[in-house]
Scaffold this motif. Structure first.
Motif, short mmCIF file in Angstrom:
data_model
loop_
_atom_site.label_atom_id
_atom_site.label_comp_id
_atom_site.label_asym_id
_atom_site.label_seq_id
_atom_site.Cartn_x
_atom_site.Cartn_y
_atom_site.Cartn_z
N ASP A 220 0.82 -1.21 0.00
CA ASP A 220 0.00 0.00 0.00
C ASP A 220 0.85 1.26 0.00
O ASP A 220 0.48 2.27 -0.60
N ARG A 221 2.00 1.21 0.68
CA ARG A 221 2.90 2.39 0.68
C ARG A 221 3.38 2.69 -0.73
O ARG A 221 3.35 3.85 -1.17
N PHE A 222 3.81 1.68 -1.46
CA PHE A 222 4.28 1.91 -2.83
C PHE A 222 3.15 2.44 -3.71
O PHE A 222 3.36 3.32 -4.55
N ARG A 223 1.95 1.91 -3.51
CA ARG A 223 0.80 2.39 -4.27
C ARG A 223 0.54 3.87 -3.99
O ARG A 223 0.30 4.68 -4.88
N ARG A 224 0.62 4.22 -2.72
CA ARG A 224 0.38 5.60 -2.30
C ARG A 224 1.41 6.55 -2.89
O ARG A 224 1.10 7.72 -3.21
#
Length: 253
Positions: A220-224
């Motif tokens: 989710d961090r990379f997506r964000r």
């Protein structure tokens, strides 16, 4: 593998990049790891140079010849029914047309190409030189009629003492790769730096590839942060090495 199947897989890889934000490509190194990743639900894979070399008792940084790498890649690609990209380091001294021909011949439909020239003392290609090589790959793939996905990698951040100090130069380099025909770009060494990842993803119009650790990093961090593509480099193999040691240690006494 027939030409039609290779073309179909190349088109599928392009579709997957458009459909997934980010597209996670587990980095595999042999038939077992490839089949395991597909069984876990992944629709495409990448073969990493470092884990492939380790699995064969060879050195990374072009410790194998192009012919040896292709011979190792062929059974992996043949063992799965999903698109497979291949890390081809700096090109093993091959002309772009020969690199593309060899890749297509074994059924590969994507590639990484980096700017650290291992055969020449580990020097870094300059911006135009690396862009020209990528342009040659793009032209060769077009001539072959296979839309090979080209992931243009730069090691500029990894070579720098202070990664943030080379941000503008790295972005210029990545933009030149996009202009030359790269489908995605791969700035190595900034996976833990939110500010640099944000700067890079905001500066180019194609997916940005980040290295990730399958256990310690968060999808989710990379997506964000706007990352469009994730690969593990050698980190999946490293994680499995740690796990295997933990499993076996009680049995070694």
């Amino acid at each position: 593998m027939t030409h039609d199947i290779t073309v179909e897989r190349a088109r599928r890889l392009k579709q997957l990049h458009a459909q997934h934000k980010p597209l996670v490509l587990p980095t595999v190194w042999d038939v077992w790891s490839a089949r395991t990743a597909v069984a876990a639900g992944f629709p495409a894979l990448t073969i990493g140079s470092h884990p492939l070399a380790d699995s064969r008792g060879a050195g990374d940084n072009e410790g194998q010849t192009f012919e040896e790498v292709m011979a190792a890649v062929r059974p992996i690609v043949a063992a799965v029914e999903v698109p497979v990209s291949v890390d081809l380091e700096a090109g093993y001294g091959q002309k772009p047309s020969d690199l593309i021909a060899g890749l297509i011949e074994v059924g590969g439909v994507g590639l990484n190409i980096e700017d650290t020239v291992h055969s020449e003392g580990g020097r870094l290609r300059d911006t135009q030189e690396h862009a020209d090589y990528v342009a040659g790959l793009r032209a060769a793939a077009d001539d072959a009629g296979v839309p090979v996905w080209v992931n243009g990698r730069t090691d500029l951040f990894a070579h720098a003492e202070d990664a943030s100090a080379v941000r503008d130069e790295a972005i210029e380099r990545l933009r030149a790769l996009v202009e030359a025909g790269a489908d995605s770009v791969y700035p190595v060494g900034i996976q833990d730096d939110d500010d640099l990842l944000t700067a890079v993803t905001g500066a180019v119009t194609v997916p940005v590839n980040s290295t990730a650790h399958p256990v310690t990093h968060d999808l989710d961090r990379f997506r964000r942060l706007g990352v469009g593509r994730i690969t593990y480099g050698p980190l999946l193999q490293f994680a499995l090495t740690d796990t295997m040691k933990d499993m076996l240690k009680p049995w070694s006494s």
